[in-house]
Each structure stands twice: as structure tokens, then as C-alpha cells.
Scaffold this motif. Structure first.
Motif, PDB file in Angstrom:
ATOM      1  N   ASN A  99       0.817  -1.052   0.153  1.00 55.99           N
ATOM      2  CA  ASN A  99       0.038   0.274  -0.087  1.00 55.99           C
ATOM      3  C   ASN A  99       0.756   1.234  -0.216  1.00 55.99           C
ATOM      4  O   ASN A  99       1.828   1.381  -0.008  1.00 55.99           O
ATOM      5  N   SER A 100       0.357   2.452  -0.549  1.00 57.02           N
ATOM      6  CA  SER A 100       1.574   3.675  -0.704  1.00 57.02           C
ATOM      7  C   SER A 100       1.024   4.443   0.048  1.00 57.02           C
ATOM      8  O   SER A 100      -0.358   4.874   0.566  1.00 57.02           O
ATOM      9  N   ASP A 103      -0.637   7.617  -0.782  1.00 56.79           N
ATOM     10  CA  ASP A 103      -1.818   7.642  -1.668  1.00 56.79           C
ATOM     11  C   ASP A 103      -3.108   7.806  -0.259  1.00 56.79           C
ATOM     12  O   ASP A 103      -4.171   8.559  -0.892  1.00 56.79           O
ATOM     13  N   ARG A 107      -6.456  10.354   0.572  1.00 61.70           N
ATOM     14  CA  ARG A 107      -7.548  10.039   0.928  1.00 61.70           C
ATOM     15  C   ARG A 107      -8.454  10.123   2.103  1.00 61.70           C
ATOM     16  O   ARG A 107      -9.189   9.568   2.531  1.00 61.70           O
TER      17      ARG A 107
END
Length: 150
Positions: A99-100, A103, A107
Motif C-alpha cells: 500500500n502507498s 495515496d 484519501r
């Protein structure tokens, strides 16, 4: 001032600054954890368990402030090591799954940002409290307080 109040003032002033700071940091860690709980819908059973743990930690921190070496060790090992792992393992595993972070930050809503902030503060309080409990003046305090008192 009553003799009890004078005695309490003398006892309080005998606590080294390092130990008082560590105690306040442990209370800060508990407050950050409580904020995180408040930000999420937690089932009653889970809430009761966490609040029970927090009450035990607060009682142990009070014993640490009073100079009990066993309490200092419980806080350092139990929360400094295992407690920290419980707070950072999930995010580290999440990142290792590919996972980033960029990002996720993009969000994140207000609740997510507050949760992350409270968790970071929680960990920082713990990481700063532990070394304070083992500074030279703190070591002298714990060694002196333990002789003949436990």
C-alpha cells in the motif's frame, strides 16, 4: 499548612524532574489512546477491555512515580516494547503489503488524520517516557526508593 500537606510537598519535591516528566508522558500516551478510541465505533466489550487496561496502566504509572522499580520495568518492557509493537505493527504490515502512504494520505478524511495524529503522539509519548525513566537521577531515585520498601 497542615503537617500532612507539608509532608506531601516534601515527598513531591523529592521526585526527580525526569520521573515527573515520564509520568506526564505516560498520562499523555493514555490520553492519546483515549482520543483514538473516541474517534471510532468500538463495541462495548472492546471499550471495557481498553478502559480497564488504561486504568491498570495509570495505576502502574502512579507506582512508578512513587519510586517503585517494578512499575518502571513493567512500563518500559510491557508498553515500551510490546505496547509500541501493537501500535505500529498494523501500519507496517499495511505498508509491507504494497500500500502507498502517499495515496492513503491523499484519501484521508478528518477522522483518519486525527487517528494518525493521536497514534503518532501516543508512540512519541512512550518513546520519550522510557528514556526519562532511566536517566541517572531517576535511577538513583528508584534504587533509593526500593531499598526496604518492597
Amino acid at each position: 499548612m497542615t503537617s500532612t500537606a507539608v509532608h506531601n510537598d516534601i515527598r513531591r519535591s523529592a521526585i526527580p524532574t525526569e520521573v515527573r516528566v515520564a509520568f506526564l508522558l505516560w498520562m499523555g500516551a493514555l490520553a492519546a489512546g483515549a482520543i483514538e478510541i473516541a474517534l471510532h465505533d468500538v463495541e462495548i466489550a472492546g471499550l471495557a477491555v481498553r478502559l480497564g487496561i488504561y486504568a491498570v496502566v495509570a495505576a502502574i504509572a502512579l507506582r512508578m512515580r512513587a519510586g517503585r522499580n517494578w512499575a518502571r520495568l513493567v512500563l518500559a518492557i510491557g508498553l515500551g516494547i510490546f505496547g509500541t509493537l501493537s501500535l505500529v505493527l498494523e501500519p507496517i504490515t499495511w505498508l509491507l503489503d504494497g500500500n502507498s502512504l502517499v495515496d492513503a494520505v491523499g484519501r484521508t478524511d478528518l477522522t483518519g488524520a486525527l487517528t494518525a495524529t493521536s497514534r503518532i503522539l501516543h508512540v512519541l509519548c512512550v518513546w520519550i517516557a522510557v528514556p526519562f525513566m532511566f536517566r541517572p537521577r531517576a535511577n538513583t531515585y528508584f534504587n533509593r526508593r526500593d531499598v526496604g520498601q518492597e
